[in-house]
Design a protein around this motif. Sequence first.
Motif, PDB file in Angstrom:
ATOM      1  N   THR A 105      10.014   7.570   0.182  1.00 44.19           N
ATOM      2  CA  THR A 105       9.721   7.598  -0.999  1.00 44.19           C
ATOM      3  C   THR A 105       9.986   8.508  -2.221  1.00 44.19           C
ATOM      4  O   THR A 105      10.336   9.720  -1.309  1.00 44.19           O
ATOM      5  N   GLN A 125       1.063   2.978  -2.145  1.00 41.78           N
ATOM      6  CA  GLN A 125      -0.411   2.546  -0.814  1.00 41.78           C
ATOM      7  C   GLN A 125      -1.297   2.585  -1.159  1.00 41.78           C
ATOM      8  O   GLN A 125      -2.065   2.789  -2.220  1.00 41.78           O
ATOM      9  N   VAL A 148      -3.009   7.168   9.489  1.00 37.60           N
ATOM     10  CA  VAL A 148      -1.800   6.960   8.588  1.00 37.60           C
ATOM     11  C   VAL A 148      -0.722   7.423   9.515  1.00 37.60           C
ATOM     12  O   VAL A 148      -0.844   7.602  10.595  1.00 37.60           O
ATOM     13  N   THR A 152       4.725  10.984   6.093  1.00 41.43           N
ATOM     14  CA  THR A 152       4.474   9.776   5.350  1.00 41.43           C
ATOM     15  C   THR A 152       3.962  10.701   3.944  1.00 41.43           C
ATOM     16  O   THR A 152       3.047  11.207   3.989  1.00 41.43           O
ATOM     17  N   THR A 153       4.160  10.185   2.835  1.00 38.84           N
ATOM     18  CA  THR A 153       3.618  10.639   1.575  1.00 38.84           C
ATOM     19  C   THR A 153       1.363   9.374   1.626  1.00 38.84           C
ATOM     20  O   THR A 153       1.365  10.614   0.888  1.00 38.84           O
ATOM     21  N   ALA A 154       1.028   8.954   2.839  1.00 41.41           N
ATOM     22  CA  ALA A 154       0.233   8.246   2.886  1.00 41.41           C
ATOM     23  C   ALA A 154      -0.389   9.092   3.505  1.00 41.41           C
ATOM     24  O   ALA A 154      -1.136  10.068   2.875  1.00 41.41           O
ATOM     25  N   VAL A 187      -4.232   4.135   5.668  1.00 37.35           N
ATOM     26  CA  VAL A 187      -3.323   4.314   4.393  1.00 37.35           C
ATOM     27  C   VAL A 187      -1.536   4.091   4.512  1.00 37.35           C
ATOM     28  O   VAL A 187      -1.821   4.818   5.272  1.00 37.35           O
ATOM     29  N   VAL A 188      -1.639   2.733   3.899  1.00 33.94           N
ATOM     30  CA  VAL A 188       0.038   2.817   3.827  1.00 33.94           C
ATOM     31  C   VAL A 188       0.772   1.673   2.796  1.00 33.94           C
ATOM     32  O   VAL A 188       0.004   1.359   2.455  1.00 33.94           O
ATOM     33  N   ASP A 189       1.861   2.197   2.994  1.00 37.38           N
ATOM     34  CA  ASP A 189       2.642   1.241   2.035  1.00 37.38           C
ATOM     35  C   ASP A 189       2.401  -0.578   1.258  1.00 37.38           C
ATOM     36  O   ASP A 189       1.633  -0.630   2.836  1.00 37.38           O
ATOM     37  N   SER A 190       2.191  -0.677   0.277  1.00 34.94           N
ATOM     38  CA  SER A 190       1.813  -1.712  -0.637  1.00 34.94           C
ATOM     39  C   SER A 190       2.743  -3.233   0.468  1.00 34.94           C
ATOM     40  O   SER A 190       1.557  -4.238   1.073  1.00 34.94           O
ATOM     41  N   THR A 210      -1.458   5.017  -4.945  1.00 39.66           N
ATOM     42  CA  THR A 210       0.040   6.585  -5.598  1.00 39.66           C
ATOM     43  C   THR A 210       0.541   5.137  -5.688  1.00 39.66           C
ATOM     44  O   THR A 210       0.361   3.584  -6.057  1.00 39.66           O
ATOM     45  N   GLU A 212       5.235   4.271  -5.546  1.00 39.68           N
ATOM     46  CA  GLU A 212       6.492   5.204  -4.769  1.00 39.68           C
ATOM     47  C   GLU A 212       7.464   4.318  -5.192  1.00 39.68           C
ATOM     48  O   GLU A 212       7.865   3.186  -4.452  1.00 39.68           O
TER      49      GLU A 212
END
Length: 255
Positions: A105, A125, A148, A152-154, A187-190, A210, A212
Amino acid sequence: MKTIQKLLILAAALTVLLTALTACGGASDSLKAVQEKGVLVGATSPDFPPFEYLENGEPVGMEIELMQAIAEKLGVTLKIEQVDFDSIIPGIQSGKYEVGMAGITVDEKRKKNVDFSDVFFTAAQKIVVQPGSTIASKDDLTGKTIAVQTGTTAESVCMDGGYELLSFTSNNDAVAALTSGKADAWVVDSEVAATLAEQQGLVVLDEAMTEEPYAFAFKKGSDTLVQAVNQALAELKADGTVQKIFEKYDVAYNG
Ligand code: GLN
């Protein structure tokens, strides 16, 4: 003229010469350096399907295919190094890897440490839970334990939210914390959430935490390499190659 004056003049002349040589495409020309050795060294963390994951021990996935197509346009071979996500940016900064391809991201903090290519996808996220969980939205995360991946951004979004975290260097361990009941949510990317939730019978909540934008990361000052990658990426977007790669993995392309 005194010897010391002569030496000073000589030193000044050498500085001018070295500066000119560097500007003429010496070590500072990142594209030329990669093309001269014929290899682009890319770092990835293959625990992020469908962007990058392992198949028979080899990294595969959308981002791997995309970078392979870009490398082809640059006339070089892509050499992939597998590393933990949180080692990618430090490795790029130290010159170990020339490009980071890991669903990275783009954010302001990272922009201070690396240069980014143009964006090729926008994710979000997402919160993943066990079926039957009482967690139905972000508000329900208070007081719960969230898994998480480190760096990461998460992780930063959840830290900013003040939640209780379990942080793992591998995403596979983060999802395992949820399935084993050690964590109440992951929590993780879609796209990763969707892929692994389907494989492991988990539930992805609709609410996005969010937005990303993903891009490839490079060592600061890799201007000519970033420009060439952006040019290649633009061509691959325009001729439909990027869209085709995403479709192959059942992901709606939004870049
Ligand atoms: N997009 C997230 C980030 O940049 C996660 C990337 C990953 O886990 N590979 O932090």
